[in-house]
Motif scaffolding. Structure first.
Motif, short mmCIF file in Angstrom:
data_model
loop_
_atom_site.label_atom_id
_atom_site.label_comp_id
_atom_site.label_asym_id
_atom_site.label_seq_id
_atom_site.Cartn_x
_atom_site.Cartn_y
_atom_site.Cartn_z
N CYS A 21 -52.47 32.43 141.94
CA CYS A 21 -52.38 31.49 143.22
C CYS A 21 -52.47 30.12 142.86
N ASP A 22 -52.46 29.78 141.77
CA ASP A 22 -52.70 28.47 141.13
C ASP A 22 -51.54 27.55 141.55
N GLY A 23 -51.82 26.14 141.83
CA GLY A 23 -50.80 25.32 142.23
C GLY A 23 -50.86 25.03 143.77
N GLU A 24 -49.58 24.90 144.35
CA GLU A 24 -49.76 24.47 145.95
C GLU A 24 -50.01 25.82 146.65
N GLY A 25 -49.83 27.02 145.99
CA GLY A 25 -49.55 28.14 146.71
C GLY A 25 -48.72 28.27 147.99
N GLU A 26 -47.79 27.43 148.04
CA GLU A 26 -46.78 27.75 148.97
C GLU A 26 -45.92 29.17 148.51
N PRO B 249 -48.45 28.82 154.13
CA PRO B 249 -48.23 29.04 152.61
C PRO B 249 -48.80 30.34 152.14
N ARG C 192 -50.68 31.56 150.10
CA ARG C 192 -52.02 31.43 149.76
C ARG C 192 -52.97 31.69 150.87
#
Length: 281
Positions: free
Chosen positions: A19-24, A187, A189
């Motif tokens: 789930c790292d980053g922007e999670g889009e 997203p 996420r």
């Protein structure tokens, strides 16, 4: 056998990595399986589940080759051929939010079924996303430039505006009407958070605060800086007399933009933090 702390931490680390980053865009399938392991607190043989879902994706690809790309192909395979459906009879059963159990039982909550539909649709190369629709999770897929809203809980059927309005009114009341934000994509996420939130709410309703705390740990692995989750983690850990964990959660909350923007909430968190720190002395 329950997971030991090292195994639990390893699974949480893997969830954070996914789930790292922007999670889009996230590997929803793998992340949801990890959530199942952590929810059950035990190892799961994932190989049969992966093989089963691979068979679904192959069957969809074969059907599309033979009969063309249409939105109802997903329902033809997942709902009709494999028997997946929404569990309206025992809706609040925690198994309905356990993604591995959903695959085993072929029934579950709207968001759990949606993760399966999204994974299979994306394997077919179709752009797919969850929608910000209240109370009942829907997805949207794009095929050859045309967008279609599907209801995985209701056998994957396509929804037009009138049907979406009916769903909305059942959730929010007869005066509710559709607005543009109900068609906003969310997203990946947030799809995972919505799945795990079903677990957290049911555990809290049972006053299983230790279980709800572990659920929040999973949600914070998905979205580490989500202010409302940090605030609630502080409250639940304080309730459980886990003072250091509560202090850490409130300190992280106070570093968020939400805390800086909301003076009243910031004051509440600061007061609780001071009380917890005094309790350590």
């Amino acid at each position: 056998m329950p997971l030991d702390s090292a195994e639990t931490n390893a699974h949480l680390a893997r969830l954070r990595e996914l789930c790292d980053g922007e999670g889009e865009r996230v590997d929803l399938f793998e992340a949801a399986l990890i959530l199942s392991i952590l929810q059950r607190d035990e190892a799961i043989d994932l190989a049969p589940l992966r093989q089963h879902v691979m068979a679904i994706t192959r069957d969809l690809a074969d059907l599309v080759r033979r009969r063309g790309a249409q939105p109802d192909r997903l329902a033809d395979v997942i709902a009709s051929a494999y028997g997946y459906r929404g569990d309206s009879e025992t809706y609040d059963d925690l198994q309905n939010a356990d993604f591995a159990k959903v695959i085993e039982r072929r029934k579950g909550l709207p968001v759990a079924l949606s993760i399966l539909y999204l994974h299979v649709a994306r394997a077919q190369g179709w752009e797919s996303e969850g929608l910000a629709f209240p109370g009942h999770f829907l997805i949207r897929i794009e095929i050859d430039g045309a967008r279609h809203v599907l209801d995985p809980f209701n056998n994957g059927l396509a929804c037009d505006a009138a049907e979406m309005r009916g769903l909305l009114q059942r959730v929010l009341g007869p005066q509710a009407d559709l607005s543009p934000e109900h068609f906003d994509g969310v997203p990946d996420r947030d799809v995972l958070l919505r799945l795990e939130n079903n677990v957290r709410l049911r555990l809290a309703k049972r006053e299983d605060w230790a279980g709800a705390s572990r659920s929040l740990d999973r949600m914070l692995a998905i979205a580490p800086d989500r202010a409302e989750l940090l605030f609630e983690a502080g409250q639940i850990n304080a309730r459980l007399d886990k003072r250091r964990a509560a202090i850490a959660a409130f300190e992280r909350f106070l570093a968020t933009a939400t805390a800086r923007a909301d003076g009243e909430l910031r004051q509440r968190a600061s007061a609780l933090l001071q009380e917890l720190r005094r309790g350590l002395n």
